[in-house]
Scaffold this motif. Structure first.
Motif, PDB file in Angstrom:
ATOM      1  N   GLY A  58       4.730  -3.099  -6.102  1.00 52.74           N
ATOM      2  CA  GLY A  58       3.633  -3.174  -5.144  1.00 52.74           C
ATOM      3  C   GLY A  58       2.692  -4.317  -5.452  1.00 52.74           C
ATOM      4  O   GLY A  58       2.265  -5.061  -4.549  1.00 52.74           O
ATOM      5  N   ASP A  59       2.363  -4.505  -6.727  1.00 47.79           N
ATOM      6  CA  ASP A  59       1.517  -5.632  -7.128  1.00 47.79           C
ATOM      7  C   ASP A  59       2.156  -6.961  -6.738  1.00 47.79           C
ATOM      8  O   ASP A  59       1.484  -7.882  -6.243  1.00 47.79           O
ATOM      9  CB  ASP A  59       1.289  -5.608  -8.643  1.00 47.79           C
TER      10      ASP A  59
ATOM     11  N   ILE B  91       4.710   0.625  -9.123  1.00 50.27           N
ATOM     12  CA  ILE B  91       3.382  -0.001  -9.099  1.00 50.27           C
ATOM     13  C   ILE B  91       3.506  -1.518  -9.230  1.00 50.27           C
ATOM     14  O   ILE B  91       2.862  -2.288  -8.500  1.00 50.27           O
ATOM     15  CB  ILE B  91       2.499   0.573 -10.224  1.00 50.27           C
TER      16      ILE B  91
ATOM     17  N   HIS C  56       2.120   2.031  -3.566  1.00 56.02           N
ATOM     18  CA  HIS C  56       1.059   2.570  -4.422  1.00 56.02           C
ATOM     19  C   HIS C  56       0.612   3.957  -3.955  1.00 56.02           C
ATOM     20  O   HIS C  56       0.364   4.849  -4.778  1.00 56.02           O
ATOM     21  CB  HIS C  56      -0.125   1.603  -4.450  1.00 56.02           C
TER      22      HIS C  56
ATOM     23  N   TRP D  50       9.060   5.478  -6.479  1.00 54.54           N
ATOM     24  CA  TRP D  50       8.650   5.921  -7.815  1.00 54.54           C
ATOM     25  C   TRP D  50       9.528   7.051  -8.335  1.00 54.54           C
ATOM     26  O   TRP D  50       9.730   7.169  -9.559  1.00 54.54           O
ATOM     27  CB  TRP D  50       7.179   6.333  -7.826  1.00 54.54           C
TER      28      TRP D  50
ATOM     29  N   CYS E  55      -8.292  -0.841  -0.666  1.00 53.71           N
ATOM     30  CA  CYS E  55      -8.442  -0.228  -1.985  1.00 53.71           C
ATOM     31  C   CYS E  55      -9.674   0.679  -2.029  1.00 53.71           C
ATOM     32  O   CYS E  55      -9.631   1.770  -2.615  1.00 53.71           O
ATOM     33  CB  CYS E  55      -8.534  -1.305  -3.059  1.00 53.71           C
TER      34      CYS E  55
ATOM     35  N   THR F  71       0.829  -1.216   0.000  1.00 47.57           N
ATOM     36  CA  THR F  71       0.000   0.000   0.000  1.00 47.57           C
ATOM     37  C   THR F  71       0.858   1.259   0.000  1.00 47.57           C
ATOM     38  O   THR F  71       0.499   2.253  -0.641  1.00 47.57           O
ATOM     39  CB  THR F  71      -0.954   0.029   1.213  1.00 47.57           C
TER      40      THR F  71
ATOM     41  N   ASP G  25       7.157   5.397 -12.102  1.00 47.60           N
ATOM     42  CA  ASP G  25       5.826   4.956 -11.676  1.00 47.60           C
ATOM     43  C   ASP G  25       5.584   3.476 -11.943  1.00 47.60           C
ATOM     44  O   ASP G  25       5.119   2.738 -11.080  1.00 47.60           O
ATOM     45  CB  ASP G  25       4.743   5.763 -12.395  1.00 47.60           C
TER      46      ASP G  25
END
Length: 395
Positions: free
Chosen positions: A174-175, A171, A145, A162, A208, A142, A167
């Motif tokens: 994080g995924d 991202i 992101h 980032w 989310c 989290t 970016d």
């Protein structure tokens, strides 16, 4: 929202408590400790959780238990995402050389282990290490992101991922961390791993939703956001994961549904207190301690809890604050003291005092929930020490 309602939720949305704006409200009955939430208590002879010693020991023990599991999990990622994650956790510099960085305070995994120990003793605490690592991985997913979406440029006293890797890489890292957390639980042979994984997945969905609500609220005019909306958003963004951490610890201790629900409620209420104080620090914190520029939330025009409370105070300062928030912050205004002026307006409208008093109220509710699951104060001591730690910050 959580089961118990405070005075905040019972009054009209967006209106801080009655009283003189800018003056502290007297302490609420049932507060965890004397004093104002978010400020250190100074009293000769204080020992135990009040001075943070017990929490410090728990956090250090948590790092010793969880970091090997956490590091091994991160090291298993593919190279492109591994380097971003290792940098984000503070274990490597941007060029890949080793770093003795700060991987965070480990509050959430400490809550997992403390909850397991409170209900199941030392053996349950050891059994819950992998679950604690999974919670910490989710927390850092989290953060990666959030930094991208909020365009934050500094975290833990270094540039955010980032800003270093771009970016897309931040991202994707994080995924990968989100999937990694669920894999940690999927590979755990403990019987609580399956319900814990389901609970953690539900928590991610709520996180989310909370982040979506946060971004949507930021698009609205300053006077079009209510305090109840921001409290609900904060519970989803912050309270949900702390509640999940406590509930997962309870699951690993073999607790029943009522105990798991009570510990979830404890974590949620403590999480709201945490967010309230975090918002106070976001405006009035010391950059040397926070790692972020002074007044960064005000510069970003964030509708944090103290700001929204101030906007709804009905004071002359509320109108002044709405005017300030109604126009973008310009860098050249920094020299004119725009941020300091805005912070003073929030304070004079009662936003700071409201947030600190509300944090104390939320902690009182957290203690009520905890006593349902762990009536023995000695057994509950670790959880109380951690809750005390996160709501007594002042930097």
């Amino acid at each position: 929202m959580a089961e118990f309602m405070t005075e905040t939720e019972q009054r009209s949305p967006g209106v801080p408590r009655p009283g003189t704006a800018g003056e502290p409200r007297p302490g609420t009955a049932g507060e965890v400790r004397p004093g104002t939430a978010g400020e250190p208590r100074e009293k000769a002879g204080d020992t135990g959780p009040l001075d943070g010693q017990e929490a410090a020991v728990l956090l250090e023990r948590t790092r010793a238990l969880v970091d090997p599991e956490l590091r091994a999990a991160v090291e298993s990622l593919p190279g492109s995402m591994r380097r971003v994650a290792l940098y984000h956790f503070g274990w490597e510099h941007a060029d890949g050389t080793p770093a003795a960085g700060n991987a965070g305070k480990a509050i959430r995994p400490a809550l997992v282990l403390a909850a397991a120990a409170a209900l199941g003793g030392p053996a349950a605490r050891v059994a819950a290490v992998r679950a604690a690592a999974a919670v910490e991985v989710i927390h850092n997913f989290t953060l990666l992101h959030d930094d991208v979406m909020d365009r934050d440029t500094s975290r833990r006293h270094r540039p955010t991922a980032w800003t270093v890797f771009g970016d897309a890489d931040a991202i994707l890292a994080g995924d990968a961390l989100q999937a990694l957390a669920l894999r940690l639980l999927a590979e755990d042979p403990h019987p609580a791993a399956v319900p814990a994984a389901a609970r953690l997945a539900d928590c991610v969905v709520e996180l989310c939703a909370g982040q979506h609500a946060d971004t949507e609220l930021e698009q609205r005019a300053p006077d079009a956001v209510t305090l109840d909306e921001v409290l609900a958003m904060a519970e989803s963004k912050t309270g949900a994961l702390l509640g999940c951490a406590c509930a997962m610890g309870a699951l690993y201790a073999g607790a029943g549904q009522e105990e798991v629900a009570a510990l979830n409620g404890f974590g949620r209420q403590a999480g709201l207190a945490f967010q309230l104080i975090d918002d106070v620090i976001g405006i009035w914190g010391n950059p040397q301690h926070t790692g972020k520029p002074a007044g960064a939330d005000l510069a970003a025009r964030k509708k944090s809890l103290p700001v929204v409370a101030a906007l709804g105070s009905g004071t002359p300062e509320a109108a002044e604050l709405a005017a300030l928030y109604g126009k973008p912050y310009l860098e050249e205004e920094a020299e004119a003291g725009e941020i300091a002026r805005t912070a003073l307006v929030v304070e004079r409208a009662g936003g700071r005092d409201w947030a600190q008093a509300e944090a104390a109220d939320r902690m009182a509710l957290a203690v009520q929930e905890l006593s349902r699951a762990v009536p023995d104060p000695e057994a509950a001591g670790g959880l109380l020490a951690l809750a005390e730690f996160v709501t007594r910050r002042h930097s």
